[in-house]
Write an enzyme that holds these catalytic residues in place. Structure first.
Site, short mmCIF file in Angstrom:
data_model
loop_
_atom_site.label_atom_id
_atom_site.label_comp_id
_atom_site.label_asym_id
_atom_site.label_seq_id
_atom_site.Cartn_x
_atom_site.Cartn_y
_atom_site.Cartn_z
N ASP A 123 0.81 -1.21 0.00
CA ASP A 123 0.00 0.00 0.00
C ASP A 123 0.85 1.26 0.00
O ASP A 123 0.42 2.31 -0.50
CB ASP A 123 -0.92 0.01 1.22
N GLY A 124 2.06 1.17 0.55
CA GLY A 124 2.94 2.34 0.60
C GLY A 124 3.32 2.86 -0.78
O GLY A 124 3.57 4.06 -0.94
N ASN A 219 -4.14 9.29 2.77
CA ASN A 219 -4.64 8.55 3.94
C ASN A 219 -5.07 9.47 5.08
O ASN A 219 -6.24 9.59 5.37
CB ASN A 219 -3.59 7.57 4.45
N ASP A 249 -3.42 11.76 23.18
CA ASP A 249 -2.19 11.53 22.43
C ASP A 249 -2.18 12.27 21.11
O ASP A 249 -1.12 12.44 20.50
CB ASP A 249 -1.97 10.04 22.19
#
Length: 378
Positions: A123-124, A219, A249
């Site tokens: 996917d990268g 994304n 966070d």
């Protein structure tokens, strides 16, 4: 971007009777019927290969030879890919590489030279392909040769027939929306870790100089507390109105495509890429009632450090270009006008649910046994 392709209209209007009481009816096209057709045959293709992956060397060579020798196409390859000793040292393949057109990321503009893209990897590689085009993106055909493969529906075993079918046209596509992100830095000349790209905006006063950087994100945008031990404390605005302060966070702002990435790991729902929306997902919020929300694609989000924040924050874009956000800096996010046309193996609906089942094992469990009439008596 080359003008050799066109997309069928997604939204169409149909008039009613022509009188003073005319009613317009809007029909949303079936997502599975979006098609890619060529106005003229494609001539150039960009091949993206995952760097430093020996398992991709042979598929890469096979594909490039097929595209160059059989299909007579102009092949673009990133220069650092050809610098791999396993490729540069192959004398037999060397004659083919001399026909390639090369480019370097952030230095060479190939936006108007490529008709479509082929990705080899996980996917990268699709995320990386998206980052190379800050405006219009050519159609992307992604082969599953990586670890997860949620965004890469094609298998390499039958690549010749599949690539031929794409070149001949009439393929199903899904338009994956992107986020247009603008980061505005205050007093940027005093801060480290600045990105090299950007537009300098100044009013003549050095102390108040500002630098604006813009990114196209497929994304998600992630704002987190970085190395600090304190909670992040950032204000979230929607169309200029403060809607909440994120204490935890951090926060994830994602596209529907990104909903199955970091967002779903943080507890968000999964959204089909054809849904026009932006997702806001807190990361470990210090509040039991802070749940992920979905907002319309047309809104403008703005994220800034709260005035009483104890520490700075950090932001990254699809896991890249990570940088620090200080007081006075701002991150503006809205839906981009330039989606990523992702070529489907079958169609957008079937491909998506197939990915949920195969990659994420969605709703996988042992089936319940059948209950007979005798069992019901007990």
């Amino acid at each position: 971007m080359c003008t050799a392709m066109k997309f069928q209209c997604i939204l169409q209007d149909t008039p009613g009777t022509h009188n003073e009481n005319t009613v317009w009816k809007w029909h949303i096209q079936d997502p599975a019927s979006q098609r890619l057709t060529w106005n003229k045959p494609p001539k150039s293709v960009l091949v993206i290969k995952k760097i430093r992956d020996a398992s991709l060397l042979e598929p890469f060579k096979e594909l490039c030879i097929f595209l160059t020798e059989v299909k007579n196409m102009i092949v673009y390859v990133e220069k650092k890919v050809l610098e791999d000793p396993a490729i540069s040292g192959d004398e037999n393949f060397g004659a083919i590489t001399k026909k390639f057109c090369t480019f370097r990321e952030d230095l060479d503009d190939i936006s108007n030279r490529v008709d479509f893209i082929i990705c080899l990897g996980g996917d990268g590689t699709l995320l990386y392909a998206s980052s190379l085009f800050q405006d219009s993106v050519p159609p992307v055909m992604a082969f599953h040769l990586g670890s997860l493969g949620f965004l890469t529906p094609f298998k390499f075993d039958t690549y010749q027939s599949q690539v031929t079918q794409i070149i001949e046209g009439n393929a199903a596509i899904v338009l994956r929306s992107r986020l247009k992100v603008r980061v505005l830095k205050e007093n940027w000349e005093k801060k480290a870790r600045m990105d090299e790209k950007g537009i300098i905006l100044t009013n003549g006063d050095t102390e108040s100089s500002r630098k604006a950087m813009q990114y196209e994100v497929l994304n998600e945008v992630v704002v987190d507390r970085g190395p600090s031990s304190y909670l992040s404390n950032v204000d979230l605005f929607l169309d200029g109105h403060l809607i909440t302060t994120v204490q935890g966070d951090g926060v994830i702002v994602s596209t529907p495509t990104g909903s199955t990435a970091y967002a779903v790991a943080a507890g968000a729902s999964m959204i089909h890429p054809n849904v026009p929306a932006i997702m806001i997902t807190p990361i470990c919020p210090h509040s039991l009632s802070f749940r992920p929300i979905v907002v319309p694609a047309g809104v403008e989000l703005k994220i800034m450090l709260s005035r009483d924040a104890r520490n700075t924050a950090w932001v990254s874009f699809d896991g890249r270009k990570r940088q620090e956000i200080c007081h006075g800096d701002s991150i503006t996010i809205t839906t981009s006008c330039f989606p990523v046309p992702s070529i489907c193996f079958r169609d957008p609906v079937n491909d998506w649910f197939e990915s949920l089942a195969q990659c994420l094992h969605w709703n996988v469990r042992k089936k319940q046994n059948y209950l007979s009439s005798e069992d019901e008596e007990f």
